[in-house]
Design a protein around this motif. Sequence first.
Motif, PDB file in Angstrom:
ATOM      1  N   SER A  40     -38.919  56.836 -38.801  1.00 34.40           N
ATOM      2  CA  SER A  40     -37.675  56.393 -38.152  1.00 34.40           C
ATOM      3  C   SER A  40     -36.594  57.461 -38.278  1.00 34.40           C
ATOM      4  O   SER A  40     -35.834  57.696 -37.333  1.00 34.40           O
ATOM      5  CB  SER A  40     -37.195  55.054 -38.719  1.00 34.40           C
ATOM      6  N   ARG A  41     -36.542  58.131 -39.413  1.00 34.81           N
ATOM      7  CA  ARG A  41     -35.578  59.225 -39.591  1.00 34.81           C
ATOM      8  C   ARG A  41     -35.906  60.375 -38.645  1.00 34.81           C
ATOM      9  O   ARG A  41     -35.017  61.000 -38.084  1.00 34.81           O
ATOM     10  CB  ARG A  41     -35.594  59.714 -41.035  1.00 34.81           C
ATOM     11  N   GLU A  42     -37.182  60.656 -38.499  1.00 24.39           N
ATOM     12  CA  GLU A  42     -37.621  61.738 -37.622  1.00 24.39           C
ATOM     13  C   GLU A  42     -37.207  61.462 -36.166  1.00 24.39           C
ATOM     14  O   GLU A  42     -36.669  62.337 -35.488  1.00 24.39           O
ATOM     15  CB  GLU A  42     -39.139  61.855 -37.732  1.00 24.39           C
ATOM     16  N   PHE A  43     -37.437  60.244 -35.697  1.00 26.42           N
ATOM     17  CA  PHE A  43     -37.053  59.898 -34.325  1.00 26.42           C
ATOM     18  C   PHE A  43     -35.534  59.835 -34.178  1.00 26.42           C
ATOM     19  O   PHE A  43     -34.986  60.236 -33.154  1.00 26.42           O
ATOM     20  CB  PHE A  43     -37.712  58.588 -33.881  1.00 26.42           C
ATOM     21  N   ALA A  44     -34.852  59.356 -35.217  1.00 29.84           N
ATOM     22  CA  ALA A  44     -33.382  59.330 -35.175  1.00 29.84           C
ATOM     23  C   ALA A  44     -32.837  60.752 -35.108  1.00 29.84           C
ATOM     24  O   ALA A  44     -31.885  61.025 -34.373  1.00 29.84           O
ATOM     25  CB  ALA A  44     -32.827  58.598 -36.396  1.00 29.84           C
ATOM     26  N   LEU A  45     -33.452  61.668 -35.854  1.00 34.23           N
ATOM     27  CA  LEU A  45     -33.030  63.073 -35.811  1.00 34.23           C
ATOM     28  C   LEU A  45     -33.172  63.627 -34.393  1.00 34.23           C
ATOM     29  O   LEU A  45     -32.253  64.279 -33.883  1.00 34.23           O
ATOM     30  CB  LEU A  45     -33.860  63.916 -36.790  1.00 34.23           C
ATOM     31  N   GLN A  46     -34.293  63.360 -33.756  1.00 29.71           N
ATOM     32  CA  GLN A  46     -34.504  63.848 -32.397  1.00 29.71           C
ATOM     33  C   GLN A  46     -33.470  63.248 -31.436  1.00 29.71           C
ATOM     34  O   GLN A  46     -32.947  63.948 -30.562  1.00 29.71           O
ATOM     35  CB  GLN A  46     -35.923  63.523 -31.940  1.00 29.71           C
ATOM     36  N   PHE A  71     -43.858  56.440 -31.643  1.00 27.88           N
ATOM     37  CA  PHE A  71     -42.633  55.703 -31.963  1.00 27.88           C
ATOM     38  C   PHE A  71     -42.952  54.316 -32.537  1.00 27.88           C
ATOM     39  O   PHE A  71     -42.239  53.835 -33.413  1.00 27.88           O
ATOM     40  CB  PHE A  71     -41.722  55.567 -30.732  1.00 27.88           C
ATOM     41  N   HIS A  72     -44.015  53.712 -32.071  1.00 25.09           N
ATOM     42  CA  HIS A  72     -44.379  52.364 -32.534  1.00 25.09           C
ATOM     43  C   HIS A  72     -44.686  52.316 -34.033  1.00 25.09           C
ATOM     44  O   HIS A  72     -44.675  51.252 -34.633  1.00 25.09           O
ATOM     45  CB  HIS A  72     -45.572  51.836 -31.730  1.00 25.09           C
ATOM     46  N   LYS A  73     -44.922  53.466 -34.648  1.00 29.96           N
ATOM     47  CA  LYS A  73     -45.212  53.516 -36.081  1.00 29.96           C
ATOM     48  C   LYS A  73     -43.948  53.626 -36.932  1.00 29.96           C
ATOM     49  O   LYS A  73     -44.017  53.608 -38.152  1.00 29.96           O
ATOM     50  CB  LYS A  73     -46.128  54.700 -36.391  1.00 29.96           C
ATOM     51  N   ALA A  74     -42.799  53.758 -36.283  1.00 26.28           N
ATOM     52  CA  ALA A  74     -41.528  53.912 -37.011  1.00 26.28           C
ATOM     53  C   ALA A  74     -40.946  52.549 -37.382  1.00 26.28           C
ATOM     54  O   ALA A  74     -41.266  51.534 -36.769  1.00 26.28           O
ATOM     55  CB  ALA A  74     -40.530  54.680 -36.144  1.00 26.28           C
ATOM     56  N   ASP A  75     -40.085  52.553 -38.377  1.00 30.15           N
ATOM     57  CA  ASP A  75     -39.309  51.365 -38.752  1.00 30.15           C
ATOM     58  C   ASP A  75     -38.191  51.255 -37.718  1.00 30.15           C
ATOM     59  O   ASP A  75     -37.202  51.989 -37.776  1.00 30.15           O
ATOM     60  CB  ASP A  75     -38.755  51.564 -40.163  1.00 30.15           C
ATOM     61  N   LEU A  76     -38.344  50.343 -36.765  1.00 30.13           N
ATOM     62  CA  LEU A  76     -37.424  50.261 -35.631  1.00 30.13           C
ATOM     63  C   LEU A  76     -36.021  49.852 -36.045  1.00 30.13           C
ATOM     64  O   LEU A  76     -35.039  50.341 -35.476  1.00 30.13           O
ATOM     65  CB  LEU A  76     -37.969  49.291 -34.581  1.00 30.13           C
ATOM     66  N   VAL A  77     -35.907  48.982 -37.019  1.00 30.30           N
ATOM     67  CA  VAL A  77     -34.587  48.544 -37.481  1.00 30.30           C
ATOM     68  C   VAL A  77     -33.836  49.714 -38.106  1.00 30.30           C
ATOM     69  O   VAL A  77     -32.647  49.918 -37.841  1.00 30.30           O
ATOM     70  CB  VAL A  77     -34.722  47.356 -38.475  1.00 30.30           C
TER      71      VAL A  77
END
Length: 177
Positions: A40-46, A71-77
């Motif tokens: 989730s941090r990785e996707f938030a960084l992007q 993305f489905h593997k990330a903590d969405l919250v």
Amino acid sequence: MSDDHSPAPGQPSRPPRQSRKGLTSTGVRKAGSKSARSRSREFALQALYQHLVGGNSVEAIDAFTRDLSGFHKADLVHYDALLRGCVQTQAELDALIVPKLDRPLAEISPIEHACMWIGVYEFQHCLDVPWRVVLNECIELTKEFGGTDGHKYVNAVLNGLAPQLRSAEVESDRKAP
């Protein structure tokens, strides 16, 4: 058999085998060993990078990011909290970061800037995450996506802010044997 890693005549050249300890040859965690929170941090960084560089709307960035592979593997919250929280409080985050910088904020790479936002936001709003975990995760993100020594800069800034933003926790850690 020799210790030489050169291929036998007629054999294609191969890179040396990587260890199975969850790290790549550059010391970054392999994708398979990352937790949902790390992802989730990785996707938030992007997403924050897109916000900083392109000035795109949060809605457009969010729609694009949710379509990325894995993305489905990330903590969405946690992803939502980081993306929306950092964008909504960017002025406050920058106000805390700027005094710790040795150059103007405009000269900081967008990756380092976004990693600092994530760290400061988590220090303030994600009290279930220990401060040392926040620090380590931001360093790892910068190692993976940032410049050569960017992680050292992020480490220095966030380490300087931790006693201010998580004073009791940092003090308790320093007193522990």
